[in-house]
Design an enzyme around this catalytic site. Structure first.
Site, short mmCIF file in Angstrom:
data_model
loop_
_atom_site.label_atom_id
_atom_site.label_comp_id
_atom_site.label_asym_id
_atom_site.label_seq_id
_atom_site.Cartn_x
_atom_site.Cartn_y
_atom_site.Cartn_z
N TYR A 175 -3.52 -17.80 8.04
CA TYR A 175 -2.11 -18.13 7.94
C TYR A 175 -1.29 -17.04 8.63
CZ TYR A 175 -2.76 -21.81 4.43
OH TYR A 175 -3.10 -22.96 3.78
N ARG B 4 0.85 -1.19 0.00
CA ARG B 4 0.00 0.00 0.00
C ARG B 4 0.89 1.25 0.00
NH1 ARG B 4 -2.35 -3.72 3.49
NH2 ARG B 4 -4.42 -4.43 2.82
N HIS C 132 -1.87 3.53 -5.64
CA HIS C 132 -2.55 2.35 -5.13
C HIS C 132 -2.85 1.36 -6.26
CE1 HIS C 132 -5.12 -0.07 -2.54
NE2 HIS C 132 -4.76 0.69 -1.53
N LYS D 231 -2.92 -2.40 7.69
CA LYS D 231 -4.37 -2.26 7.74
C LYS D 231 -5.00 -3.35 8.59
CE LYS D 231 -8.39 -1.91 4.65
NZ LYS D 231 -8.83 -1.89 3.24
#
Length: 402
Positions: free
Chosen positions: A370, A243, A333, A270
């Site tokens: 994971y 990002r 982005h 995030k």
């Protein structure tokens, strides 16, 4: 004998390890230590020996300390622990001090400053001070109802800022849950607003996803002649596809060039989970070339106006504009969508590896997320293939789609 004001003024510490004790009335005594003079009272309650702190001399005078000790003896006579009374009084004072949404929100902002970027904190503060506090600020916490919060977010929604309306509702909920944790408010009333706002329209960042369109972009980036830090960031953006905020806030302490790894702390992500980015050889070369320029500072890409902050959030997009790519065509982005599409549809990489590298939540066959190191060797190989493919695409020698 009872203590006197004259004695109190002239009492000095004599070096006793636990402090010098001078008894007075009602079981009270003066404790003189290296750091000051303290009023104390020993007592027994429920079969246990306890000590009550009555204040610090001279801020609490002899007469005031005696009144406190007498009040404590009265409480004991009624079977009440005076320390419990003191705790309750402190809790009541704290509750009164934070009894309005305004005061609670500002206290929550102070705790939030320990986490998150400066730009995020500024945005949150502006939302609260501009859109919430003028309407909810003076309201006592337990008088706030769902309709009060709804009116606030509907004002934001009415001006077309639907996404901001949802974010502000979430912020109100965070503040109120902070109040619940501090036992200042009974519940988070925003939970009752589910479905009350219009849904946020799904938007996609403009991105080039066709190899034929990406090749000229890569050649333009390769020929970009901006500041050295902006050049490095622009070259790494398509290669690492993190990002934009994660890229510009990269710190040298997170980069391990010998191991060819970049470990982004959870607080910057995030999903609030640490993210590991394998660095292809091309990325390592770019960072090694940049290290003599910015390596003595904190940030890999410091702000051009001063190294105490990271690069501006507009730098990458401004560079793309200068290369002739309008905001409707390509954004910083958009490199994530570019990588996601081409890795899957052209290079036919495993989707789960791509999702891992995008720092999206990936669930294993047992329904568990994971961890950050999952499939790391395979991700390293994929990232190197991706960097090699970008070089070949730029040089017009990439193989045709499979």
């Amino acid at each position: 004998m009872p203590l006197s004001d004259l004695f109190l003024r002239h009492a000095v510490y004599k070096g006793t390890p636990s402090g010098d004790k001078y008894p007075d009335l009602y079981g009270m005594y003066l404790l003189v230590t290296r750091t000051g003079k303290y009023w104390r009272m020993n007592y027994r309650h429920a079969g246990k020996q306890k000590t009550l702190a009555l204040g610090i001399y001279p801020h609490v005078s002899l007469a005031q300390a005696r009144r406190k000790a007498e009040d404590a003896r009265k409480a004991l006579a009624e079977g009440i622990d005076p320390n419990g009374v003191k705790r309750a009084q402190k809790a009541e004072q704290r509750s009164a001090a934070l009894n309005t949404f305004d005061k609670l929100a500002r206290q929550w902002l102070l705790t939030m400053q320990r986490n998150g970027s400066a730009s995020t904190q500024k945005k949150v503060r502006n939302w609260l001070e501009g859109d919430v506090i003028p309407y909810l600020g003076k309201m006592p916490l337990n008088t706030i109802r769902p309709r009060d919060v709804l009116r606030v977010v509907q004002r934001v929604e009415a001006r077309g800022a639907i996404d901001s309306a949802h974010r502000i509702k979430q912020l109100c909920g965070q503040v109120l849950r902070f109040g619940v944790a501090m036992d200042l408010v009974e519940r988070d009333v925003t939970a009752d607003l589910k479905g009350a706002l219009a849904p946020v329209p799904r938007t996609h960042y403009p991105a080039l996803t066709e190899p034929g369109d990406v090749a000229p972009l890569l050649r333009a980036i390769h020929g970009y002649h901006g500041h050295v830090t902006a050049v490095a960031a622009l070259k790494l953006a398509p290669m690492l596809f993190v990002r934009p905020g994660e890229l510009r806030a990269a710190e040298w302490s997170e980069i391990h060039l010998d191991a060819a790894e970049w470990r982004i702390p959870a607080k910057k992500m995030k999903m609030q989970l640490e993210h590991l980015v394998p660095l292809p050889t091309q990325a390592v070369a770019i960072l090694r070339a940049l290290q003599p320029v910015t390596g003595e500072g904190r940030y890999v890409f410091p702000c051009l106006r001063g190294g105490q902050r990271c690069m501006s959030e507009n730098t990458i997009n401004a560079a793309l504009r200068s290369l002739g790519y309008a905001k409707e065509v390509m954004t910083g982005h958009g490199f994530r969508a570019m990588a996601r599409t081409i890795l899957d549809e052209v290079l036919q990489e495993r989707v789960d590896l791509i999702e891992h590298q995008l720092a999206h939540s990936v669930i294993d066959p047992n329904g568990r997320a994971y961890n950050r190191t999952a499939h790391l060797p395979a991700r390293r190989a994929m990232m190197q293939r991706w960097a090699d493919y970008l070089d070949a695409l730029r040089d017009d020698v990439a193989p045709p789609p499979a």
